[in-house]
Scaffold this active site. Structure first.
Site, PDB file in Angstrom:
ATOM      1  N   ARG A  74       0.851  -1.212  -0.047  1.00  0.00           N
ATOM      2  CA  ARG A  74       0.022  -0.048  -0.110  1.00  0.00           C
ATOM      3  C   ARG A  74       0.846   1.248  -0.034  1.00  0.00           C
ATOM      4  NH1 ARG A  74      -3.418  -1.959   4.589  1.00  0.00           N
ATOM      5  NH2 ARG A  74      -1.916  -3.743   4.527  1.00  0.00           N
ATOM      6  N   GLU A 111       2.945  -7.812  12.531  1.00  0.00           N
ATOM      7  CA  GLU A 111       1.798  -7.792  13.489  1.00  0.00           C
ATOM      8  C   GLU A 111       1.121  -9.406  13.540  1.00  0.00           C
ATOM      9  OE1 GLU A 111      -1.621  -5.258  12.911  1.00  0.00           O
ATOM     10  OE2 GLU A 111      -2.463  -5.624  15.044  1.00  0.00           O
TER      11      GLU A 111
END
Ligand code: PRP
Ligand code: ADE
Length: 185
Positions: A74, A111
């Site tokens: 992104r 994460e």
């Protein structure tokens, strides 16, 4: 920028961006509250505001940056917009195995999961002042890996520019370079 947007303060513009970011609880795995940048890009007036703020922030960095590195995937949506406006090169950092030619690699924790990032040799000039751009800072593993990789190839990370920062995860503690984030949760 429309006439209406011209009257808004930077704070109001950031609020509009924040309102446009959709959240998806428990995606892609339970416990992750996924923040979706695409919801901003699907709203042209808000995308225009985001572009304006990113470019303005990048132009304010002193001494001036000489190259914009975008992080897959992104970061690729934002970094080229800034590079084009500043008329400096855009350089990609990609996940393992996607860049042709000789590359340098660095392993990092996410994460959720782990990965390896790569950059093409020669893409960054010795001691070049680099701006790293990504959509989101979570644990900081990705951004830290990008900083390490840029140092490894002789670049100088002048600053990092992130749209969304997840404060609870304290990602910025992992990164030694300055970080600007536009909106925080
Ligand atoms: O701070 P961190 O915990 O490292 O997480 C942040 C990174 O995670 C997301 O990318 P992701 O790895 O999901 O890859 P993608 O954009 O290719 O889906 C996001 O776009 C950041 O690059
Ligand atoms: N919460 C989150 N939302 C979007 N992208 C992410 N990458 C890592 N954590 C994320």
């Amino acid at each position: 920028m429309t006439d209406n947007n011209r009257k808004l303060s930077d704070q109001q513009k950031l609020e509009l961006i924040k309102e446009a970011v959709k959240s998806y609880p428990d995606f892609p795995v339970p416990g992750v509250n996924f923040k979706d940048l695409f919801s901003v890009l699907q709203n042209p007036p808000i995308f225009a505001i985001l572009n304006e703020i990113l470019v303005k922030t990048a132009k304010q960095i002193q001494p001036a940056v000489e190259c914009v590195v975008g992080l897959e995937s992104r970061g690729f949506l934002l970094a080229p917009l800034i590079a084009l406006e500043l008329q400096i090169p855009f350089v990609p950092i990609r996940k393992k195995g996607k860049l042709p030619g000789k590359v340098k690699s660095h392993k990092y924790a996410l994460e959720y999961g782990q990965d390896i990032v790569e950059i093409q040799e020669g893409a960054i000039k010795p001691n070049e002042k680099v701006l790293i751009v990504d959509d989101l800072l979570a644990t900081g593993g990705t951004l830290n890996a990008a900083c390490q990789l840029i140092s490894q190839v002789g670049g100088n990370v002048a600053s990092c520019l992130i749209v969304i920062e997840l404060l609870d995860l304290k990602g910025r503690d992992k990164v030694s370079s300055p970080i600007s984030s536009l909106i925080q949760y």
